[in-house]
Enzyme design. Structure first.
Site, short mmCIF file in Angstrom:
data_model
loop_
_atom_site.label_atom_id
_atom_site.label_comp_id
_atom_site.label_asym_id
_atom_site.label_seq_id
_atom_site.Cartn_x
_atom_site.Cartn_y
_atom_site.Cartn_z
N ASP A 138 -6.01 2.37 -3.57
CA ASP A 138 -7.28 2.32 -2.82
C ASP A 138 -7.55 3.65 -2.14
OD1 ASP A 138 -5.27 1.95 -0.97
OD2 ASP A 138 -6.23 0.29 0.08
N ASP A 149 -2.32 6.71 -3.41
CA ASP A 149 -1.25 5.96 -2.74
C ASP A 149 -0.77 4.88 -3.71
OD1 ASP A 149 -3.20 3.97 -2.55
OD2 ASP A 149 -2.64 3.39 -0.52
N SER A 170 0.82 -1.22 0.00
CA SER A 170 0.00 0.00 0.00
C SER A 170 0.86 1.27 0.00
CB SER A 170 -0.95 -0.05 1.19
OG SER A 170 -1.82 1.04 1.18
N ASP A 184 -1.10 1.69 -4.17
CA ASP A 184 -1.95 0.64 -4.74
C ASP A 184 -3.35 1.16 -5.12
OD1 ASP A 184 -2.70 0.86 -2.02
OD2 ASP A 184 -3.53 -1.16 -2.05
MG MG Z 1 -3.43 1.55 -0.16
#
Ligand code: MG
Length: 445
Positions: A242, A238, A95, A240
């Protein structure tokens, strides 16, 4: 207590993440979900390929059929897992953590991320060596699926009035932070007729552009680019994808809390149903829910708890203050790309700063205190003390006390050696005073 699982999967530096460890963890997950098809996705980290081979090996060894989605955003992987109805999903992503971190996130057949509570069962399979290894003639083969991003973007566009947005020819600056979102961002911008300017768009696991977490300090380049280019909106993800944050047309950073509340307003205008958020989220979320005659339900802090509650009560959305919004029509995961599309659609009607101005206004103040493993019992003691003083306490996660127009929460961090104190009020002075009062009381406990 789980040994490896944190709030959302297993995170660690490379001394933990040997290929042997990743392979065991994947084999234990494959045993836990009782085999079947498992989507596997990863982020841009340098360690991703090594870990992916190990994960695939572990899955194959217990009779699972891995479907490789490649380097894609986490919400894209969650959408594809949901739409293909696969039995499980493993996302190899740390992440927003620093580049030398690695992690696996696990999602079950219902689309629910595996929390630390459920992760204990997976750890038990590892500890007892209870893997259900497949016989030689039961072993499956891996498959590769190339269309994950296209599928996700097409699904997002079904929920957006692209015709209306295209007419406005909006100018965007998007900072993807050397992460996974650039391909999806380009497709969305093209379909929505936006002029796209990018920052840190090359996918690179060394993260040369900026730290992966989209904090105000980390996206300073975006703030100035929005102003210089006279853009309608700045966007940062960020690593990844999400989480997402926005910068208004004046170059002002907008905290994630407000993005969630704006999305809540957009969603509740269209449909009715309960909204889910964590106990550490702004009261503006409650005001918006009340305005639309809907219930707001609190959970512990952490993505899996939001997803579980949304599924349980058929929530229309959920989110948290770090810039995370769940759109259950696509998946039960936080989806920064859907959030971007819906906010761009809203900006086609009204400047972003005006959309934010129209929301209930609160000011917050955050502080933290270093504390070791004893922090959890310290917070419990603090809860007792506050109760004795006669306050009504919400203790789903830490200690939250609500007052008229203000509230404060004291929480032990699940992953770091801190106790966090957060207060919200109608003025910055009141928020700061309330947080400091709680800090003082906590220290005296
Ligand atoms: Mg993330």
């Amino acid at each position: 207590m789980p040994k490896f699982f944190g709030t959302n999967g297993v995170r660690g530096r490379l001394d933990l993440y040997t290929p042997e460890f990743a392979s065991s963890l994947a084999a234990a997950f494959g045993t836990w979900i009782k085999g079947g098809k498992v989507c596997v996705a990863r982020d841009t980290r340098t360690t991703g390929e090594t870990i992916q081979h190990a994960v695939v090996s572990g899955l194959l060894s217990v009779g699972c059929e891995p479907i490789l989605l490649g380097i894609v955003p986490s919400p894209t992987a969650e959408f594809v897992h949901h739409s293909m109805k696969t039995n499980g999903l493993i996302i190899i992503t740390a992440s927003h953590n620093p580049p030398d971190w690695a992690a696996l996130k696990f999602v079950d057949a219902k689309g629910l991320p595996v929390s630390s509570e459920r992760g204990v069962e997976i750890e038990e399979i590892m500890e007892k060596n209870a893997f259900k290894r497949a016989a030689w003639d039961q072993i499956k083969t891996e498959r590769v699926y190339h269309f994950a991003v296209r599928d996700h973007v097409e699904a997002i566009l079904k929920h957006v009035n692209a015709e209306k947005v295209r007419k406005r020819k909006l100018k965007l600056v998007v900072d993807t932070g050397n992460g996974t979102t650039i391909a999806a961002v380009q497709m969305l911008a093209e379909k929505l007729g936006c002029e796209l300017n990018t920052l840190n768009s090359q996918m690179d696991g060394h993260f040369p552009g900026r730290n992966s977490e989209p904090t105000k300090e980390n996206v300073a380049g975006l703030l100035s680019a929005v102003k210089t280019l006279g853009a309608d909106l700045g966007v940062a993800f960020d690593g990844d994808g999400d989480r997402i944050i926005f910068v208004d047309e004046n170059g002002e950073y907008v905290i994630g809390d407000k993005t969630f509340v704006l999305c809540e307003e957009i969603i509740l205008r269209g449909k009715k149903g309960p909204v889910v958020t964590t106990v550490a989220t702004t009261n503006a979320a409650r005001e918006i829910a009340q305005k639309h005659g809907q219930k707001l339900v609190y959970t512990k802090v952490g993505a899996p708890y939001l997803s579980e509650k949304i599924r349980e009560i058929k929530g229309v959305t959920g989110g948290e203050e770090v810039g995370a919004v769940i759109w259950p029509e696509l998946s039960l995961g936080k989806d920064g790309l859907m959030t971007m599309a819906k906010v761009v659609e809203a900006v086609a009607e009204k400047p972003f700063s005006k959309l934010i101005d129209a929301l209930p206004k609160y000011c917050n103040y955050k502080t933290k205190l270093e504390a070791g493993p004893e922090r959890f019992s310290q917070v419990s003691k603090f809860a007792e003390k506050i109760r004795r003083e006669g306050a009504s306490v919400i203790d789903i996660d830490g200690v939250r006390v609500d007052y008229k127009d203000a509230w404060a929460i004291v929480r032990a961090s699940g992953t770091e050696n801190y106790v966090r104190i957060f207060a919200e009020a109608k003025t910055p002075e009141k928020a700061e005073a309330l947080a400091k009062e709680f800090l003082k009381k906590f220290r005296e406990t």
